[in-house]
Design an enzyme around this catalytic site. Structure first.
Site, PDB file in Angstrom:
ATOM      1  CG  ASP A  92      -0.228   0.151   2.508  1.00 22.61           C
ATOM      2  OD1 ASP A  92       0.997   0.369   2.502  1.00 22.61           O
ATOM      3  OD2 ASP A  92      -0.885   0.069   3.549  1.00 22.61           O
ATOM      4  CB  SER A  93       0.296   4.609  -1.054  1.00 25.32           C
ATOM      5  OG  SER A  93      -0.831   5.012  -0.294  1.00 25.32           O
ATOM      6  N   GLY A  95      -0.569   5.862   2.869  1.00 32.08           N
ATOM      7  CA  GLY A  95      -1.573   6.885   3.145  1.00 32.08           C
ATOM      8  C   GLY A  95      -2.451   6.509   4.328  1.00 32.08           C
ATOM      9  CG  PHE A  96      -5.477   3.027   6.030  1.00 28.48           C
ATOM     10  CD1 PHE A  96      -6.777   3.516   5.943  1.00 28.48           C
ATOM     11  CD2 PHE A  96      -5.188   2.134   7.045  1.00 28.48           C
ATOM     12  CE1 PHE A  96      -7.749   3.123   6.855  1.00 28.48           C
ATOM     13  CE2 PHE A  96      -6.151   1.740   7.955  1.00 28.48           C
ATOM     14  CZ  PHE A  96      -7.439   2.231   7.857  1.00 28.48           C
ATOM     15  CG  ASP A 146      -5.138   7.090  -1.329  1.00 27.44           C
ATOM     16  OD1 ASP A 146      -4.318   6.802  -0.425  1.00 27.44           O
ATOM     17  OD2 ASP A 146      -6.042   6.318  -1.675  1.00 27.44           O
ATOM     18  CD  GLN A 194      -9.716   6.903  -1.176  1.00 25.33           C
ATOM     19  OE1 GLN A 194     -10.800   6.854  -0.607  1.00 25.33           O
ATOM     20  NE2 GLN A 194      -8.651   6.193  -0.751  1.00 25.33           N
ATOM     21  N   GLY A 221     -11.023   3.483   0.671  1.00 31.05           N
ATOM     22  CA  GLY A 221     -11.927   4.289   1.487  1.00 31.05           C
ATOM     23  C   GLY A 221     -13.267   3.650   1.777  1.00 31.05           C
ATOM     24  CG  ASP A 271      -5.675  -5.543   1.909  1.00 33.99           C
ATOM     25  OD1 ASP A 271      -6.275  -4.786   1.131  1.00 33.99           O
ATOM     26  OD2 ASP A 271      -5.322  -5.182   3.055  1.00 33.99           O
ATOM     27  CG  HIS A 340      -8.678 -21.994  10.876  1.00 32.68           C
ATOM     28  ND1 HIS A 340      -9.190 -23.127  10.286  1.00 32.68           N
ATOM     29  CD2 HIS A 340      -9.699 -21.084  10.883  1.00 32.68           C
ATOM     30  CE1 HIS A 340     -10.454 -22.916   9.972  1.00 32.68           C
ATOM     31  NE2 HIS A 340     -10.791 -21.690  10.331  1.00 32.68           N
TER      32      HIS A 340
END
Lengths: 376, 376
Positions: A92-93, A95-96, A146, A194, A221, A271, A340
């Site tokens: 991922d970038s 950003g989150f 983003d 987004q 988002g 994911d 599991h």
């Protein structure tokens, strides 16, 4: 990297496909286990390869940038050489994480400054340097940088946020196209739709991204507090626009039910931290519903953890034993439940794929969704 | 259960033997990984069997009695059915934990009352009920319940403590001989030599125990703060007396060097938390010396964790990657280092065995001890 569609489902927008990469084929729909710091928590890569059969994993740019850091990753020759995972990896970038985890973050046109959640050190992420960072990490699939507005953002904020995210996307694409992979294998950039829960913003974002014609496209988002129906509506709107010929990746989603519904709407890649995070707390997903292994009812249940499970842990350990481990906070409990759950998520998307190919996906999906909602 | 000696070393008291049990042969000298709560922390049983090749593991009566508790263990049909470990298991008597971990303990002639370190609940251990508890746990080898005086106990305390331990031992033996295994397979009781660092007490204790003629004998109360030389002296004194025809188990010891020296003094069985506990903190043992993987010097060392190691983790992961995991507190770091260390300890005792059989144990041992002391 290119995508081929094997079967387009007739009743839904689901499709079975293959994302061909230099590190091997990814059979979609696919779930990508989350390997935040270059490790899927509690699971050896050998198990991911041989037992779980994960075809691609995810890493977090924010986390890898802070630890072990770019100097180590570059000297190793990229994340694959660093951790020994030889199948594809997506990052991922950042950003989150910048917007959810870091401290003192400040947003400007240029990018985002923030303080590390580990040692308080100050950093700047820009669309350009996040491309450079992902080049250094060496992810096979890189994500655009983003802004991640809160799930309940009002329209004006959501619109301004999208304006910025679109300007940042142009800068990401420019930097990406001007630079080369560092380690001799292909890297691709996925842009991210987004627009919060506002249809017109989602449409605008998807239209702009469709024009970019990248190797794959993502939807970000969502699953940030809105009702599932709203999420499905947004996916539906966006997938009308995103090119059918490219894989669609729904970021950070979700429950097994969410995944099946999104597959029906034409999503190919997923994911989520849920299988590992919930697993560490003793929640396990099965084809008959979910189990909270801490519950007293499992205390003397000496039957296998999941008689229908595909992982070795499902027959090697009993519910009562795993309950004991989780109650006593033993590492092995977290390891077993995580493995599991990841194996279950991978089984679920493989089954979905089989049913798409067999032409009975929708029927199967509707039956499964009912069962998955049961609390055993 | 019976013991056969394969080779008696000519230069030292070391011997290579086999402890034959209903669950398979144990090749001595042997190291027993510690599985406190019925799990060797961080390691799947599959790995213990196939990768590490552990032949017997240890469990703690105190811990298993509190969690999952006797009701669960009995209904499971014993610890082997509970956790799936099908090779031999030894349980300590709980004495050590009562005296080191439990709260508000009170010692009487009858036994020891204590409060659980988990929930403060009150319990009583007596020589009799500790035999009953180990019958219920279903250990293949049970240990006598003894008092564990502090390492620096003065002579008078040490003597009184041994008096009590000997009266308790008689009661243990009586109860053990009056009762039967609960699950149809053989259980044996090992008595424990005590006496702190006082030669005359150790001699007295060993002489009394030798007379009992049990299937094996243990030496307890060492490696509790006294110098290594004193420990070796006590082992030497005791092993003059304990029957040569029975396996000798040195409880809770120790470093790789300690183990080799004790093998030379005629000890056959060992257990210690060091490989797993130190492993979780990033200390790894190798045939060239020990490594603190947290040290900066390993940050960019991309060579295999241990090129001479026998576990799959040794070639699957690099030093730099394991350092990153341990520094970031990732579970996988603890898993890797624990598995490496346990595999190393098992390799070490197998090598010792080979050299005893080849007649060059002492030479090899002296060279190894030098290398093992190195800090890499």
């Amino acid at each position: 990297m290119y995508y081929t569609i094997e079967t387009q489902d007739k009743e839904t927008n689901a499709r079975a496909g293959i994302l061909h990469t230099e590190r091997g084929d990814i059979h979609t729909p696919i779930f990508m286990p989350v390997g935040t710091l270059g490790t899927v928590k509690g699971i050896h890569f050998k198990e991911l390869r041989e037992d779980v059969n994960a075809e691609i994993i995810l890493g977090n740019t924010y986390h890898l940038y802070l630890r072990p850091g770019l100097e180590v990753l570059e000297e190793a020759g990229g994340v694959h050489k660093f951790n020994g995972w030889d199948r594809p990896m997506l990052t991922d970038s950042g950003g989150f994480q910048v917007f959810s985890l870091a401290e003192n973050r400040k947003l400007t046109e240029e990018g985002a400054t923030f303080r590390s959640h580990i040692d308080g050190s100050k950093h700047l992420f820009t669309p350009e340097n996040v491309m450079d960072i992902q080049r250094i990490i060496g992810a096979d699939i890189m994500m655009a940088f983003d802004e991640c507005p809160p799930g309940d953002a009002l329209y004006d904020y959501a619109k301004k946020s999208l304006d910025l995210t679109e300007r940042w996307l142009d800068r990401c694409v420019k930097r990406f196209d001007e630079t080369q992979p560092k380690y001799g294998y292909e890297q691709q950039l996925f842009p991210i739709v987004q627009g919060c829960t506002y249809k017109d913003l989602r449409i605008r974002s998807a239209e702009n991204i469709a024009k970019l014609d990248r190797a794959g496209n993502a939807i970000g988002g969502l699953a940030v507090g809105e009702p599932a129906e709203v999420m499905y509506e947004m996916i539906s709107v966006v997938n009308e626009i995103l090119p059918k010929s490219k894989p669609r990746y729904l970021m950070g989603v979700g429950t097994p039910e969410n995944i099946l519904e999104a597959i029906a709407l034409g999503v190919d890649m997923f994911d989520c931290v849920m299988p590992t995070r919930n697993g560490r707390n003793g929640m396990i997903f099965t084809s008959e519903g979910s189990i909270n292994i801490k519950n007293k009812k499992w205390e003397k249940d000496f039957s296998p953890l999941d008689p229908d499970g595909t992982s070795f842990v499902d027959s090697a350990y009993s519910k009562a034993y795993v309950r004991h481990l989780i109650k006593a906070n033993e590492m092995l409990g977290a390891q077993i439940c995580s493995q599991h759950n990841i194996a279950f998520y991978l089984w679920l998307v493989r089954e979905a794929r089989t049913h798409i190919n067999n032409g009975n996906f929708n029927l199967w999906k509707n039956e499964m969704v009912k069962k998955l909602g049961v609390r055993l």
